[in-house]
Design a protein around this motif. Structure first.
Motif, PDB file in Angstrom:
ATOM      1  N   GLU A 156       0.847  -1.185   0.000  1.00 13.78           N
ATOM      2  CA  GLU A 156       0.000   0.000   0.000  1.00 13.78           C
ATOM      3  C   GLU A 156       0.883   1.235   0.000  1.00 13.78           C
ATOM      4  O   GLU A 156       1.837   1.335   0.772  1.00 13.78           O
ATOM      5  CB  GLU A 156      -0.913   0.011   1.230  1.00 13.78           C
ATOM      6  N   TYR A 157       0.561   2.192  -0.879  1.00 14.80           N
ATOM      7  CA  TYR A 157       1.335   3.426  -0.936  1.00 14.80           C
ATOM      8  C   TYR A 157       0.430   4.557  -1.394  1.00 14.80           C
ATOM      9  O   TYR A 157      -0.640   4.334  -1.980  1.00 14.80           O
ATOM     10  CB  TYR A 157       2.538   3.278  -1.875  1.00 14.80           C
ATOM     11  N   ASP A 158       0.884   5.778  -1.098  1.00 15.64           N
ATOM     12  CA  ASP A 158       0.130   6.963  -1.474  1.00 15.64           C
ATOM     13  C   ASP A 158       0.097   7.073  -3.002  1.00 15.64           C
ATOM     14  O   ASP A 158       1.154   7.110  -3.645  1.00 15.64           O
ATOM     15  CB  ASP A 158       0.796   8.205  -0.863  1.00 15.64           C
ATOM     16  N   PRO A 159      -1.085   7.125  -3.613  1.00 19.62           N
ATOM     17  CA  PRO A 159      -1.156   7.223  -5.078  1.00 19.62           C
ATOM     18  C   PRO A 159      -0.483   8.474  -5.629  1.00 19.62           C
ATOM     19  O   PRO A 159      -0.192   8.550  -6.828  1.00 19.62           O
ATOM     20  CB  PRO A 159      -2.662   7.219  -5.361  1.00 19.62           C
ATOM     21  N   ALA A 160      -0.207   9.446  -4.744  1.00 18.27           N
ATOM     22  CA  ALA A 160       0.506  10.648  -5.203  1.00 18.27           C
ATOM     23  C   ALA A 160       1.899  10.313  -5.731  1.00 18.27           C
ATOM     24  O   ALA A 160       2.487  11.096  -6.485  1.00 18.27           O
ATOM     25  CB  ALA A 160       0.603  11.665  -4.067  1.00 18.27           C
ATOM     26  N   LEU A 161       2.431   9.166  -5.344  1.00 15.14           N
ATOM     27  CA  LEU A 161       3.736   8.760  -5.854  1.00 15.14           C
ATOM     28  C   LEU A 161       3.726   8.651  -7.374  1.00 15.14           C
ATOM     29  O   LEU A 161       4.767   8.804  -8.023  1.00 15.14           O
ATOM     30  CB  LEU A 161       4.159   7.419  -5.253  1.00 15.14           C
ATOM     31  N   GLU A 162       2.560   8.375  -7.933  1.00 16.61           N
ATOM     32  CA  GLU A 162       2.451   8.266  -9.393  1.00 16.61           C
ATOM     33  C   GLU A 162       2.793   9.583 -10.085  1.00 16.61           C
ATOM     34  O   GLU A 162       3.161   9.603 -11.260  1.00 16.61           O
ATOM     35  CB  GLU A 162       1.021   7.841  -9.787  1.00 16.61           C
ATOM     36  N   ASP A 163       2.676  10.703  -9.363  1.00 17.78           N
ATOM     37  CA  ASP A 163       2.932  12.023  -9.956  1.00 17.78           C
ATOM     38  C   ASP A 163       4.412  12.408  -9.937  1.00 17.78           C
ATOM     39  O   ASP A 163       4.821  13.329 -10.653  1.00 17.78           O
ATOM     40  CB  ASP A 163       2.147  13.103  -9.202  1.00 17.78           C
ATOM     41  N   LEU A 164       5.187  11.762  -9.089  1.00 20.08           N
ATOM     42  CA  LEU A 164       6.554  12.218  -8.851  1.00 20.08           C
ATOM     43  C   LEU A 164       7.488  11.919 -10.017  1.00 20.08           C
ATOM     44  O   LEU A 164       7.448  10.841 -10.616  1.00 20.08           O
ATOM     45  CB  LEU A 164       7.121  11.574  -7.589  1.00 20.08           C
ATOM     46  N   THR A 165       8.363  12.899 -10.284  1.00 16.74           N
ATOM     47  CA  THR A 165       9.395  12.735 -11.312  1.00 16.74           C
ATOM     48  C   THR A 165      10.782  12.854 -10.679  1.00 16.74           C
ATOM     49  O   THR A 165      10.925  13.257  -9.518  1.00 16.74           O
ATOM     50  CB  THR A 165       9.266  13.814 -12.402  1.00 16.74           C
TER      51      THR A 165
END
Length: 482
Positions: free
Chosen positions: A97-106
């Motif tokens: 489980e992880y914060d879906p905001a990680l998908e935004d990170l570059t």
């Protein structure tokens, strides 16, 4: 790594202003060593005893400059791009489980500390983990609306970049820096801490001297060229120090912005580490500075900026130049940190109670379990049990005695100790030379025959105590009481 030493006056610099700089530095922050280069030549170098120019000190966030340089290698070779998504490189380490905001990170967000981190995961945070540093960091929640828009300092970004560089380059950051930079600059073998899995920490833990720090700063000023060889891509050295994101509440400082894993301002850019360590590059002058320190205030860069500018802009009167140079050199010879408070080298009836008996201590920050204190000529002998290990150290009276306490451990090898007595107590000053730490101990025996001790560090990551003083006690072993 030998550099040419030139007197400041020969380069048109005012030695009076450099002396004033040293004075304000030592009165304002606890500085341990400094190396200043002008136009590639060393114009000023010195260390405050017991710290030295030869023994490397652990760098805190100043180490991030190494990670940034290695990322530049990967970018230059097309093995990574700043707009790449973080998760394309760390999916194997993702928790369930992880914060879906990680998908935004570059990669760019990590490099500029705009990853929306709620918590600064520093070396203390990571040191509490026994495994899986990357997975644990990826569990941390993010402030999604701040990603790419706000500064949130987090050394977890640095560890992650270090891991990614290793994946794409096939070598870790230390191996890359050693092969491409350190060896070619004549640094010799450099140490850099690793995680339990053996990965470079990225954001802290590189061991350098002030001279090597100023040499790295000089390398950046020379756009990555050293002795005719291009060690770092020139274009990357120009990008590293550009102002990228505002650092909140730093608008009145010399370093107002974050750049590519270092700080930046209008007149200087610098790799900065906890407790006042600096790698400083000037934009308008050919000045490179390296500083090691154990300071609670981050003021050294501002002080250096002020006086270097004055040294360049305000000429020294010709008739005063030679004398001013001699005063600067005299000051550099006699740099020292405070020695113990006491004014006696001999014991009296009160302090004699401490000698030649085994003292067993209660819990204390340095895990000193027991001690036997005795005199050997004018030196003090300390037979200690520290975290289960027996150690012997010697202290000089109002003088620093260097002890090779952990010969096989570069992280805490050298301890310099000085002592003095007064009417009631023994005072000890200790410099942990491979770290930023200097500490003061005071021991005395109260009316109940209990040893009372205090420990006061210059800086610490521990939760603050009143007056930065930790108290503990000790008892004499029954068979040792006279």
């Amino acid at each position: 790594m030998a550099a040419t030493y030139v007197k400041p006056g020969e380069l048109g610099l005012n030695p009076e202003k450099l002396t004033e700089m040293l004075t304000e530095l030592e009165q304002t922050v606890e500085i341990h060593s400094i190396s200043v280069r002008f136009d590639g030549k060393v114009i000023l170098e010195g260390a405050w005893e017991p710290f030295s120019l030869e023994k490397p000190q652990m760098m805190h966030s100043l180490s991030k400059i190494g990670t940034s340089i290695c990322l530049g290698f990967a970018l230059d070779e097309g093995k990574i791009h700043l707009e790449d998504k973080l998760l394309d490189y760390v999916r194997d380490e993702l928790p369930e489980e992880y914060d879906p905001a990680l998908e935004d990170l570059t990669i760019y967000h990590l490099l500029t500390m705009q990853a929306g981190s709620k918590e600064c995961c520093n070396n203390v945070w990571f040191s509490k983990l026994t495994r899986d540093w990357e997975t644990n960091w990826l569990k941390q929640p993010k402030i999604r609306e701040d990603i790419g828009k706000a500064f949130h300092y987090d050394s977890g970004c640095s560890y992650t970049l270090s891991r990614i560089v290793t994946k794409v380059m096939g070598k870790n950051c230390l191996a890359l820096m050693q092969e491409r930079v350190f060896d070619k600059m004549g640094f010799g073998e450099i140490n850099w801490l690793t995680s339990p899995e053996g990965h470079n920490t990225g954001g802290w833990g590189m061991y350098l001297t002030a001279g090597k720090i100023s040499a790295l700063a000089q390398l950046l000023l020379q756009k990555g060229e050293w002795n005719g060889e291009q060690l770092i891509p020139a274009w990357w050295t120009e990008e590293i120090g550009k102002m990228r994101v505002v650092i909140p509440e730093d608008e009145k400082k010399a370093l107002t912005h974050y750049a590519y894993h270092i700080k930046a301002g209008k007149e200087i850019f610098a790799a900065e580490g906890a407790f006042g360590q600096y790698l400083i590059c000037f934009r308008d002058y050919p000045v490179a500075i390296g500083i090691t320190a154990g300071a609670s205030e981050y003021l050294a860069a501002d002080i250096c900026l002020k006086y270097i500018k004055e040294a360049v802009q305000i000429p020294c009167e010709k008739e005063n130049l030679e004398e001013a140079q001699e005063k600067l050199e005299e000051k550099l010879v006699h740099l020292t940190l405070p020695k113990p408070e006491g004014d006696k080298k001999d014991t009296n009836e009160a302090t004699k109670k401490l000698l030649n008996k085994r003292i067993v201590f209660t819990e204390n920050p340095r895990q000193i379990e027991s001690a036997v204190i005795s005199t050997v000529g004018e030196e003090l002998k300390l037979e200690l049990t520290v975290a289960g290990e027996k150690k012997i150290l010697f202290a000089g009276y109002k003088d620093w005695k260097c002890n090779d306490m952990y010969p096989n451990d570069f992280t805490k090898r050298y301890h310099a100790v000085s002592y003095a007595f007064d009417e009631d107590a023994l005072y000890l000053s200790v410099g942990l030379l491979n770290t930023s730490y200097r500490e003061e101990y005071c021991l005395w025996v109260n009316s109940e025959n209990v040893v009372v001790g205090t420990w006061r560090p210059n800086v610490t990551y521990l939760p603050a105590e009143e007056d930065m003083t930790w108290k503990f006690t000790g008892t004499f072993e029954p068979s040792c009481i006279l």
